[in-house]
Design an enzyme around this catalytic site. Structure first.
Site, PDB file in Angstrom:
ATOM      1  N   PRO A   1      49.053  40.700  44.703  1.00 56.80           N
ATOM      2  CA  PRO A   1      47.669  40.882  45.156  1.00 56.80           C
ATOM      3  C   PRO A   1      46.766  39.764  44.628  1.00 56.80           C
ATOM      4  CG  PRO A   1      48.522  42.888  44.128  1.00 56.80           C
ATOM      5  CD  PRO A   1      49.558  41.829  43.936  1.00 56.80           C
ATOM      6  N   LEU A   2      45.817  39.362  45.459  1.00 56.31           N
ATOM      7  CA  LEU A   2      44.932  38.262  45.109  1.00 56.31           C
ATOM      8  C   LEU A   2      44.151  38.548  43.827  1.00 56.31           C
ATOM      9  CD1 LEU A   2      44.656  35.618  46.581  1.00 56.31           C
ATOM     10  CD2 LEU A   2      42.525  36.459  47.590  1.00 56.31           C
ATOM     11  N   CYS A   3      43.782  39.825  43.614  1.00 54.08           N
ATOM     12  CA  CYS A   3      42.977  40.131  42.431  1.00 54.08           C
ATOM     13  C   CYS A   3      43.790  39.920  41.154  1.00 54.08           C
ATOM     14  CB  CYS A   3      42.394  41.535  42.510  1.00 54.08           C
ATOM     15  SG  CYS A   3      43.631  42.824  42.381  1.00 54.08           S
ATOM     16  N   THR A   4      45.103  40.139  41.220  1.00 58.31           N
ATOM     17  CA  THR A   4      45.949  39.865  40.058  1.00 58.31           C
ATOM     18  C   THR A   4      45.921  38.377  39.737  1.00 58.31           C
ATOM     19  OG1 THR A   4      47.388  41.716  40.569  1.00 58.31           O
ATOM     20  CG2 THR A   4      48.307  40.006  39.152  1.00 58.31           C
TER      21      THR A   4
ATOM     22  N   SER B   1      42.167  37.474  38.514  1.00 60.59           N
ATOM     23  CA  SER B   1      41.556  37.955  37.276  1.00 60.59           C
ATOM     24  C   SER B   1      42.511  38.527  36.229  1.00 60.59           C
ATOM     25  CB  SER B   1      40.464  38.977  37.600  1.00 60.59           C
ATOM     26  OG  SER B   1      41.009  39.998  38.411  1.00 60.59           O
TER      27      SER B   1
END
Ligand code: ZN
Lengths: 543, 434
Positions: free
Chosen positions: B207-210, B213
């Site tokens: 996932p992009l958020c992983t 951030s």
């Protein structure tokens, strides 16, 4: 709270060398250690018969950079060779096949050295075996003369050199490996998914206090914190609650684990913007696989129970470490922790802390094993790296050919083993159609093996009746089995000739096996592998 | 049986072993379809197409040349790289940078007298159906699932029930490390590559958020450098994954990020592996799988023994990791296969999704794996990736919810993708809980 160790030296300027680039795709499989083993290996190929399967095997070993090879082949190149063997050409016609093969195979990789025999100095197989440095492994192809086979067997016995017999004719082929005693493998490369060992039912103090700290006010955590608790911590928390509610007992049955899973699922917050929590989903999904009492895997059990017959073998690094791990297991009732933490939803810092806790415990366990091993006679020479590797892979350590060395095992002759294998396989075939399982490939082995010493010139020995007669002498009654008769007819059709594709396929499999044996990585077949090019499948038999 | 007559090829001494098998029946040969007399000549006249001149392709060319085929074509658009030399045995150090198809063809022609190999240094998509119609057999040794799907769709579309010659058997091999598979496809008759797509599910994306951030693994740091840092800094006009300078840049950025988060394990080799999606490959496995494919080719071309594909088993899985293991089975044809089936395939969607979310979901769905899908629903264009004017016109739909676009449970939608020019993937919408 936990030490962070950056083990990597800054490799800023390290771009791969020419050699690393050339071997990149295989270094990802067996790493520098496997490559070093390959490069120090010295292989002998005793090539005979149509001779393609040997050449194809060697091709697949020279390309990845085996150290050196020697080919012993008494034949001259014939027209028929050119229709089946890619490493011979028009210019080779009438010349020594071993010389031509060596030259054209050496073209594949300038890093490899190769020599051919018989030559002016060494005219026989016996003189070659007497004069050469010790071979790492010997491959030979059928048909081979009984005298040469006896020489190779004696050499293998004396030097503990693994021998691999290869036979390919028409659509059929097999190889058979003799590893000379028990053959342990530590670096077995199990599937990633199988290696997770979290010790959720036996957490150590550092892990307990880490989890407690994060979950002491689990309901008071804000949505971000709650949604980023690592699933290991979530499970430890609800396991603790479970124990309190169940007289200090952990969930043991499948039903209890399902119950725990429901508790975890129900604990997920759904009133957040995402409408659920991924980390709790991960935790629920992990219950059945990770909430387990550690048990002793069968492969390692075999190692622990192995009875030595050879005192030299017993003092080798592997066995000293195995014994230390056994003592560790007896003391702690669990294996040294492998220490690998799978990825899971978590904040970076929390995950890295948790990872360090697992690594630190793994180091501590390995240090204890090292200490035990060093205390044993001869243990002062133990390589700590070898101990680390063993501890990381302990659950997957495998002993190939385990029964061969057992002192108490009744020695059964090869002929009797074949007979009992035949009984077993033919009995299974009776029900094969009902159980939808494929038929045994043992008939193919029997039919090929009946021609293991028959040269191309003695064409009459290739008729199906002669083959069946020879089978009958070995396994009485087998010659009446329909599938054995068919296999004999199919072998008769080839008259000892090879099909290139079948030889190339078996050459690929034997090269894989040789690589596994030389690098001591992955798991070699034990001990016979038969290929049926008509049905398109293989079967491994222990014969 | 062994007394049956051998019908020799044009060079009887050379093809001695092969002729014994291909021109006389064995115990498993079907006499109804076998005639030994004409086999050698017929095989020499056949045209066989090899797709790919890489690890499998080199083996395929060698094997077919030593199987009695004399007119072979090979397509490959790649040039030789140093990392090919550990297995692509027709290439030498001096060949680095040259066309794989051309060097491979030249080598095999030189080694095996009397075989003609025609190289095509281009993409498979550069040829039309007329080109593919000239072959009797197609053998694939590719590393890309997209190219496999393209040739599969093309061969299925070429089938004309009235014209027996329009059925081109497709034999396909693939390897990864010590494992691989070989399969035989008779277009429209047996299960096809599209039917079997879920056997090759794509790796789940991080996932992009992983990445953005909460990185935890070295791979997360590398993907961050690849997906986010590269776009921000644009250190070179375009990312060339084969340029060591570009990989070094990504590696250093990944390393910096790893230091910031205390994540161990970022190396140059891992960076290269993640960015290029490198699949480990060795000569031995290619040898096994290519030989399994060509063995089927010989049996299909000569009928001298039963082959995979019809009527039962059509798929062989192979693994050499733990002992030696094969699983040979029949993969069933799927009625809702978008390429060879008649029915629309169920597509489970959340009705509260936007069209944009649906479009994005196609790439990761094991049963679809479409990266640039354009969507239509019963006469209405929902979203088109090209031409630019149409893309612009349909772009506002991406933000609308499926229900607001008038899409209903059970409705059929048609999906096209530039990777499969001729195929319309038919799906039937199935809504999850409302
Ligand atoms: Zn299909």
């Amino acid at each position: 709270m936990t030490e962070i160790i950056m083990s990597q030296t800054p490799p800023i300027l390290h771009r791969p060398s020419e050699k690393e680039r050339k071997y990149d795709r295989q270094l990802r499989l067996w790493a520098a250690s496997g490559q070093a083993a390959l490069e120090s290996a010295n292989i002998l190929l005793v090539n005979s018969g149509a001779g393609t399967v040997g050449a194809e095997t060697l091709k697949n070993l020279v390309l990845p950079g085996i150290g050196r090879f020697a080919i012993y082949d008494e034949t001259q190149v014939s027209e028929a060779d050119l229709g089946v063997n890619f490493f011979l050409d028009e210019a080779s016609l009438g010349k020594s096949r071993s010389k031509s093969l060596t030259e054209l195979i050496l073209e594949l990789n300038p890093d490899v050295q190769g020599t051919w025999y018989p030559n002016e100095e060494l005219k026989t197989l016996d003189s070659l075996l007497a004069a050469s440095p010790v071979f790492t492994i010997i491959l030979y192809t059928h048909p081979i003369s009984p005298e040469q086979l006896a020489s190779l067997e004696a050499y293998g016995q004396k030097h503990k050199t693994p021998l691999v017999a290869i036979h390919s004719a028409g659509f059929y082929s097999y190889f058979q490996v003799n590893l000379r005693g028990a053959f342990p493998i530590v670096d077995t490369h199990p599937d990633e998914t199988a290696t997770t060992d979290l010790r959720l039912l036996g957490p150590w103090p550092e892990l307990v206090s880490f989890a407690d700290e994060l979950t002491k006010d689990i309901d008071g955590l804000d949505n971000f914190e709650h949604g980023h608790l690592p699933y290991v911590v979530i499970l430890l928390h609800y396991l603790k609650e479970w124990k309190v509610a169940h007289d200090g007992k952990y969930p043991a049955t499948f039903k209890e684990k399902t119950e725990l899973r429901k508790i975890v699922q129900a604990a997920a917050r759904t009133n957040n913007p995402e409408g659920g929590e991924e980390n709790f989903e991960e935790a629920a999904a992990a219950v059945v696989k990770t909430v387990v009492v550690p048990s002793l895997p069968s492969g390692l059990k075999e190692v622990f129970e192995y009875e030595h017959t050879d005192p030299v073998e017993q003092r080798s690094g592997f066995w000293l470490i195995a014994d230390a791990v056994k003592q560790f297991y007896e003391k702690h009732q669990c294996l040294p922790l492998p220490g690998k933490l799978p990825d899971m939803k978590a904040e970076s810092k929390v995950y890295i802390q948790l990872q360090s806790i697992y690594k630190a415990k793994a180091r501590k366990d390995a240090a204890e094993v090292l200490q035990i091993a060093q205390a044993a006679p001869g243990g002062d020479l133990i390589d700590p790296a070898e101990v680390d590797l063993f501890c990381k892979n302990a659950a997957f350590v495998k002993l190939i050919n385990a029964t061969s060395g057992a002192a108490t095992a009744v020695k059964i002759s090869k002929a009797d083993r074949l007979k009992s294998a035949a009984d077993r396989e033919f009995a299974a075939d009776e029900t094969a159609a009902l159980s939808l399982s494929p038929f045994s490939l043992l008939p193919i082995y029997l039919a090929l093996q009946a021609t293991a010493h028959v040269g191309e010139s003695s064409a009459s020995s290739f008729d199906a009746d002669s083959i069946l007669a020879s089978i009958a002498a070995q396994v009485p009654g087998a010659e009446k089995q329909e599938r054995v008769i068919q296999a004999a007819q199919e072998v008769a059709r080839a008259q000892g000739g090879e099909l290139h594709n079948v030889a190339a396929l078996m050459g690929g499999i034997v090269a894989q096996e040789t690589i596994k044996i030389v690098t001591k990585q992955y798991i070699p077949a034990d001990n016979t592998c038969v290929y049926d090019g008509i049905g398109g499948r293989v079967q491994v038999l222990r014969l | 049986m062994a007394t049956t007559e051998v019908f020799p090829a044009s060079e009887p001494a050379r093809w001695l072993y092969l002729d014994r098998i291909r021109t006389r029946p064995g115990p498993f040969t079907d006499p109804e379809i076998f005639s030994g007399q004409a086999v050698a000549e017929a095989m020499e006249a056949m045209k066989v197409l090899v797709i790919g001149a890489g690890g499998l392709g080199c083996e395929l060319l060698k094997n077919l040349a030593l199987s009695g085929f004399k007119d072979i074509h090979v397509i490959d658009m790649d040039t030789i790289d140093i990392s090919n030399l550990n297995r692509q045995f027709l290439f030498r150090q001096a060949d680095v940078g040259h066309s794989k198809a051309e060097v491979a063809a030249r080598f095999v022609e030189k080694r095996v007298k009397g075989v003609k190999i025609t190289p095509h240094n281009c993409r498979i998509q550069d040829f039309d159906e007329d080109f593919y119609m000239q072959f009797q057999l197609v053998v694939c040794g590719l590393d890309s699932i997209e190219a496999r799907r393209w040739i599969n769709a093309t061969l299925v579309n070429m089938v004309d029930e009235e014209v027996p010659d329009s059925y081109k058997p497709l034999i396909d091999g693939g390897t990864e490390g010590f494992k691989g598979q070989a399969r035989v496809i008779f277009p429209t008759v047996t299960s096809c590559i599209e039917c079997q797509l879920d056997m090759h599910a794509p790796r789940a994306a991080v996932p992009l958020c992983t990445l953005a951030s909460i990185p935890r693994q070295p791979e997360h740091c590398i993907e961050w450098a690849h997906v986010i840092a590269w776009d921000q800094d644009k250190p070179f006009p375009e990312l060339d994954k084969d340029d060591p300078e570009h990989i070094t840049w990504l590696f250093q950025r990944a390393l910096e990020r790893a230091k910031e988060f205390n994540i161990p394990g970022v190396t140059y080799s891992l960076t290269q592996g993640v960015v290029k999606n490198i699949i480990p490959a060795i000569a031995a496995t290619n040898s096994v799988i290519a030989a399994a494919c060509c063995n089927e080719a010989v049996k299909i071309a000569s009928n001298c023994a039963p082959f995979l594909g019809l009527p039962e088993e059509n798929y062989m899985m192979y693994s050499g990791n733990d002992s030696v293991y094969t699983y040979t089975f029949k993969h069933e044809k799927k009625d809702d296969c978008p390429v060879c089936g008649q029915l629309a395939r169920d597509l489970t969607v959340d009705p509260s999704w936007t069209l944009g979310e649906l479009v994005e979901s196609f790439a990761a769905r094991p049963e679809a794996q479409l990266k640039k899908p354009s969507l239509r629903a019963e006469g209405k264009t929902l979203y088109m990736q090209s031409p630019a004017s149409l893309e612009e016109k349909t772009r506002p739909n991406l933000d609308k919810k499926l229900v607001d676009l008038g899409l209903e449970e059970g409705q059929e939608i048609g999906v096209t993708d530039p990777a499969f020019a001729t195929v319309v993937f038919k799906f039937k919408l199935k809504f999850t809980k409302q």
